[in-house]
Scaffold this motif. Structure first.
Motif, PDB file in Angstrom:
ATOM      1  N   TYR A 106       7.991  -9.405  -0.091  1.00 26.01           N
ATOM      2  CA  TYR A 106       8.595  -8.076  -0.255  1.00 26.01           C
ATOM      3  C   TYR A 106      10.109  -8.238  -0.297  1.00 26.01           C
ATOM      4  O   TYR A 106      10.690  -8.834   0.611  1.00 26.01           O
ATOM      5  CB  TYR A 106       8.219  -7.150   0.905  1.00 26.01           C
ATOM      6  CG  TYR A 106       6.754  -6.804   0.935  1.00 26.01           C
ATOM      7  CD1 TYR A 106       6.288  -5.664   0.303  1.00 26.01           C
ATOM      8  CD2 TYR A 106       5.846  -7.616   1.589  1.00 26.01           C
ATOM      9  CE1 TYR A 106       4.946  -5.343   0.316  1.00 26.01           C
ATOM     10  CE2 TYR A 106       4.497  -7.307   1.614  1.00 26.01           C
ATOM     11  CZ  TYR A 106       4.053  -6.167   0.976  1.00 26.01           C
ATOM     12  OH  TYR A 106       2.717  -5.857   0.986  1.00 26.01           O
ATOM     13  N   THR A 118      13.308  -2.613  -6.116  1.00 31.48           N
ATOM     14  CA  THR A 118      12.284  -3.495  -5.556  1.00 31.48           C
ATOM     15  C   THR A 118      12.092  -4.617  -6.550  1.00 31.48           C
ATOM     16  O   THR A 118      11.824  -4.363  -7.729  1.00 31.48           O
ATOM     17  CB  THR A 118      10.954  -2.744  -5.361  1.00 31.48           C
ATOM     18  OG1 THR A 118      11.176  -1.609  -4.529  1.00 31.48           O
ATOM     19  CG2 THR A 118       9.909  -3.639  -4.736  1.00 31.48           C
ATOM     20  N   TYR A 121       6.942  -7.161  -4.594  1.00 28.63           N
ATOM     21  CA  TYR A 121       6.088  -6.239  -3.852  1.00 28.63           C
ATOM     22  C   TYR A 121       4.687  -6.827  -3.763  1.00 28.63           C
ATOM     23  O   TYR A 121       4.093  -7.178  -4.784  1.00 28.63           O
ATOM     24  CB  TYR A 121       6.055  -4.880  -4.556  1.00 28.63           C
ATOM     25  CG  TYR A 121       5.263  -3.828  -3.833  1.00 28.63           C
ATOM     26  CD1 TYR A 121       5.737  -3.266  -2.659  1.00 28.63           C
ATOM     27  CD2 TYR A 121       4.041  -3.391  -4.314  1.00 28.63           C
ATOM     28  CE1 TYR A 121       5.022  -2.299  -1.988  1.00 28.63           C
ATOM     29  CE2 TYR A 121       3.316  -2.417  -3.651  1.00 28.63           C
ATOM     30  CZ  TYR A 121       3.810  -1.872  -2.492  1.00 28.63           C
ATOM     31  OH  TYR A 121       3.103  -0.914  -1.816  1.00 28.63           O
ATOM     32  N   LYS A 122       4.195  -6.968  -2.555  1.00 29.54           N
ATOM     33  CA  LYS A 122       2.879  -7.573  -2.288  1.00 29.54           C
ATOM     34  C   LYS A 122       2.754  -8.949  -2.933  1.00 29.54           C
ATOM     35  O   LYS A 122       1.717  -9.316  -3.464  1.00 29.54           O
ATOM     36  CB  LYS A 122       1.749  -6.665  -2.762  1.00 29.54           C
ATOM     37  CG  LYS A 122       1.577  -5.416  -1.939  1.00 29.54           C
ATOM     38  CD  LYS A 122       0.345  -4.644  -2.361  1.00 29.54           C
ATOM     39  CE  LYS A 122       0.158  -3.428  -1.481  1.00 29.54           C
ATOM     40  NZ  LYS A 122      -1.020  -2.644  -1.855  1.00 29.54           N
ATOM     41  N   SER A 124       4.069 -10.048  -5.668  1.00 30.07           N
ATOM     42  CA  SER A 124       4.229 -10.071  -7.123  1.00 30.07           C
ATOM     43  C   SER A 124       5.651  -9.673  -7.502  1.00 30.07           C
ATOM     44  O   SER A 124       6.248  -8.806  -6.873  1.00 30.07           O
ATOM     45  CB  SER A 124       3.256  -9.095  -7.786  1.00 30.07           C
ATOM     46  OG  SER A 124       1.928  -9.441  -7.493  1.00 30.07           O
ATOM     47  N   VAL A 126       8.243  -7.677  -9.439  1.00 32.70           N
ATOM     48  CA  VAL A 126       8.293  -6.373 -10.099  1.00 32.70           C
ATOM     49  C   VAL A 126       9.744  -6.050 -10.406  1.00 32.70           C
ATOM     50  O   VAL A 126      10.658  -6.697  -9.905  1.00 32.70           O
ATOM     51  CB  VAL A 126       7.673  -5.251  -9.232  1.00 32.70           C
ATOM     52  CG1 VAL A 126       6.199  -5.488  -8.994  1.00 32.70           C
ATOM     53  CG2 VAL A 126       8.408  -5.110  -7.917  1.00 32.70           C
ATOM     54  N   LYS A 128      11.470  -2.517 -10.305  1.00 39.48           N
ATOM     55  CA  LYS A 128      11.434  -1.069 -10.119  1.00 39.48           C
ATOM     56  C   LYS A 128      12.789  -0.588  -9.626  1.00 39.48           C
ATOM     57  O   LYS A 128      13.428  -1.241  -8.802  1.00 39.48           O
ATOM     58  CB  LYS A 128      10.363  -0.671  -9.101  1.00 39.48           C
ATOM     59  CG  LYS A 128       8.947  -0.979  -9.534  1.00 39.48           C
ATOM     60  CD  LYS A 128       8.493  -0.013 -10.588  1.00 39.48           C
ATOM     61  CE  LYS A 128       7.027  -0.237 -10.918  1.00 39.48           C
ATOM     62  NZ  LYS A 128       6.517   0.780 -11.804  1.00 39.48           N
ATOM     63  N   LEU A 132       9.452   0.569  -3.440  1.00 30.95           N
ATOM     64  CA  LEU A 132       8.001   0.721  -3.403  1.00 30.95           C
ATOM     65  C   LEU A 132       7.534   0.568  -1.962  1.00 30.95           C
ATOM     66  O   LEU A 132       7.885  -0.389  -1.291  1.00 30.95           O
ATOM     67  CB  LEU A 132       7.323  -0.322  -4.282  1.00 30.95           C
ATOM     68  CG  LEU A 132       7.564  -0.229  -5.782  1.00 30.95           C
ATOM     69  CD1 LEU A 132       6.890  -1.386  -6.496  1.00 30.95           C
ATOM     70  CD2 LEU A 132       7.077   1.087  -6.318  1.00 30.95           C
ATOM     71  N   ASP A 136       2.126   1.331  -6.683  1.00 32.75           N
ATOM     72  CA  ASP A 136       3.023   0.694  -7.632  1.00 32.75           C
ATOM     73  C   ASP A 136       3.903   1.681  -8.384  1.00 32.75           C
ATOM     74  O   ASP A 136       4.568   1.306  -9.335  1.00 32.75           O
ATOM     75  CB  ASP A 136       2.202  -0.114  -8.641  1.00 32.75           C
ATOM     76  CG  ASP A 136       1.459  -1.260  -7.978  1.00 32.75           C
ATOM     77  OD1 ASP A 136       1.920  -1.708  -6.902  1.00 32.75           O
ATOM     78  OD2 ASP A 136       0.445  -1.704  -8.518  1.00 32.75           O
ATOM     79  N   GLU A 137       3.904   2.937  -7.975  1.00 38.04           N
ATOM     80  CA  GLU A 137       4.721   3.923  -8.664  1.00 38.04           C
ATOM     81  C   GLU A 137       5.799   4.484  -7.739  1.00 38.04           C
ATOM     82  O   GLU A 137       5.583   4.620  -6.549  1.00 38.04           O
ATOM     83  CB  GLU A 137       3.848   5.072  -9.177  1.00 38.04           C
ATOM     84  CG  GLU A 137       2.859   4.657 -10.247  1.00 38.04           C
ATOM     85  CD  GLU A 137       3.531   4.094 -11.488  1.00 38.04           C
ATOM     86  OE1 GLU A 137       4.568   4.629 -11.912  1.00 38.04           O
ATOM     87  OE2 GLU A 137       3.012   3.111 -12.038  1.00 38.04           O
TER      88      GLU A 137
END
Length: 138
Positions: A106, A118, A121-122, A124, A126, A128, A132, A136-137
Motif C-alpha cells: 500500500y 495511490t 493498493y493490495k 498491485s 495502480v 489513482k 483508495l 478500486d474506485e
C-alpha cells in the motif's frame, strides 16, 4: 417403560460443524478487511495532519523546506506504515505513506496542492488520483 436418550447424533454434530465453518469463511475475510481499512485510515489521517503542520510552517517561514529537501514539519510515526516528507524547493513538498509488515503493498502520497494519489493498493500497482481505502474506485 422406555428411557429417553439425551444428546446429539453424529450427523447433527457434523452439520453444526459445517455451518460454523461456512460462517467463519465469511466472517474472517470481512474482519481482516475491516482491520486493514482502519490501518489505512490511521496513516492517511497522519498525512493530513502533517499537511496542516507544513502549511503552518510555510505561513511562518515562506518555505516548506527547513533545509535542502528536509521538510519543515515531519510526520509522526504510525503503525504498519512508514511516513516520509520530501521538500522540493521552498514551494513544494510530497508526503508519502508506504505500508510495512502486514500492510506491505500500500502506497499513498499527498503534495502541496492537496493532490492525493495511490500508487500501490493490495499489492498491485495502480495510478489513482485519490486515496483508495475500500474497493478500486475513488
Amino acid at each position: 417403560m422406555r428411557k429417553a436418550w439425551a444428546g446429539f447424533t453424529l450427523i447433527e454434530l457434523l452439520i453444526a460443524i459445517v455451518v460454523v465453518a461456512i460462517l467463519m469463511s465469511l466472517a474472517v475475510p470481512a474482519y481482516q478487511d475491516y482491520v486493514r481499512r482502519g490501518r489505512i485510515n490511521a496513516a492517511l489521517a497522519q498525512l493530513s495532519q502533517t499537511r496542516v503542520s507544513l502549511e503552518q510552517y510555510y505561513a511562518d517561514n515562506r518555505s516548506y523546506a527547513a533545509s535542502g529537501t528536509t521538510c519543515g514539519a515531519t510526520p509522526s510515526t504510525v503503525d504498519y506504515f512508514t511516513l516520509a516528507c520530501t521538500a522540493s524547493g521552498s514551494t513544494g513538498y510530497t508526503l508519502g505513506a508506504t505500508g510495512t509488515t502486514a500492510m506491505a503493498g500500500y502506497t499513498y502520497s499527498l503534495n502541496q496542492s492537496n493532490s492525493k494519489s495511490t500508487t500501490q493498493y493490495k499489492g498491485s500497482t495502480v495510478s489513482k488520483s485519490c486515496w483508495l481505502i475500500k474497493g478500486d474506485e475513488c
